[in-house]
Design a protein around this motif. Sequence first.
Motif, PDB file in Angstrom:
ATOM      1  N   HIS A  12      42.395  54.639  32.650  1.00 48.87           N
ATOM      2  CA  HIS A  12      42.221  53.503  31.625  1.00 48.87           C
ATOM      3  C   HIS A  12      41.836  54.170  30.391  1.00 48.87           C
ATOM      4  O   HIS A  12      40.807  55.189  30.572  1.00 48.87           O
ATOM      5  CB  HIS A  12      41.244  52.485  32.198  1.00 48.87           C
ATOM      6  N   ALA A  13      42.064  53.865  29.283  1.00 51.55           N
ATOM      7  CA  ALA A  13      41.871  54.203  28.017  1.00 51.55           C
ATOM      8  C   ALA A  13      40.476  53.843  27.470  1.00 51.55           C
ATOM      9  O   ALA A  13      40.656  52.628  26.618  1.00 51.55           O
ATOM     10  CB  ALA A  13      42.951  53.778  26.899  1.00 51.55           C
ATOM     11  N   GLN A  30      38.898  47.678  25.091  1.00 47.63           N
ATOM     12  CA  GLN A  30      39.060  48.112  23.803  1.00 47.63           C
ATOM     13  C   GLN A  30      38.270  47.423  22.851  1.00 47.63           C
ATOM     14  O   GLN A  30      38.440  47.463  21.654  1.00 47.63           O
ATOM     15  CB  GLN A  30      40.537  48.029  23.303  1.00 47.63           C
ATOM     16  N   ARG A  78      33.172  55.277  28.648  1.00 44.29           N
ATOM     17  CA  ARG A  78      33.287  56.611  29.354  1.00 44.29           C
ATOM     18  C   ARG A  78      32.540  57.682  29.733  1.00 44.29           C
ATOM     19  O   ARG A  78      32.161  57.940  30.846  1.00 44.29           O
ATOM     20  CB  ARG A  78      34.804  57.310  28.692  1.00 44.29           C
TER      21      ARG A  78
END
Length: 231
Positions: free
Chosen positions: A216-217, A184, A223
């Motif tokens: 997973h974020a 993050q 991504r």
Amino acid sequence: MKFESMNASLNEYVTGFEDLLKLQTDPLVAQGASAYMRNQFDFIGVKAPARRESLRHYLKMQGLPAHEHLFEFVELCWKRPYREIQYFGMEVVEKVMKKPLLSDVEALEYMIINRSWWDTVDFIATHLASRYFMHFQVEIRPRTRVWMDSGNIWLQRSALLFQLSWKERTDVDLLFHYMEELSQEKEFFIEKAIGWALRQLSRTYPKQVRQFVESHALRPLSRREALRLLT
């Protein structure tokens, strides 16, 4: 010939290569290279192929610094104002480190955290740190843990990238763990490193990478880069 430390010869060794490059300077090349690096560094103005050819001839004439004086050599290169001399330093270190010493990590860390930008850090991580950790695998987890905890984005980026060419030898669990910790972070160079490392890993472990990305974020850039070879 091995240049010794604690006298003028090592400084003359670095200065000698700088003077050789200055004979080939092109102000337009220097201006363009500086602009490409967001005007953070001054350049002599010698393109990479010519610089590497000059290095080949220089090393043939002058040899390499003694391995035990690697850190001092690195310091001298990193204190020079011209970016090509940092490139010279990295490329010489790569040759000196064919058989790494345990203490070499001090020089690697110095190069990573000083005059830091992707052009030096990525070479150090994927060539020099990669070779060091392949040779001293017991050092991987404790040393990269220090890098991760440092808060320095360039050490963290190096912790993500040093295994980039390791293929089946990659410590996937460690890499995924570090990615989770940094997933993050809103720092471009961390986001990009996560995506780059995942994309490269997907060549060897496509299913694991897809599963990691889906579970997973990750930041959008990470991504997108991770899935580039899987879509």
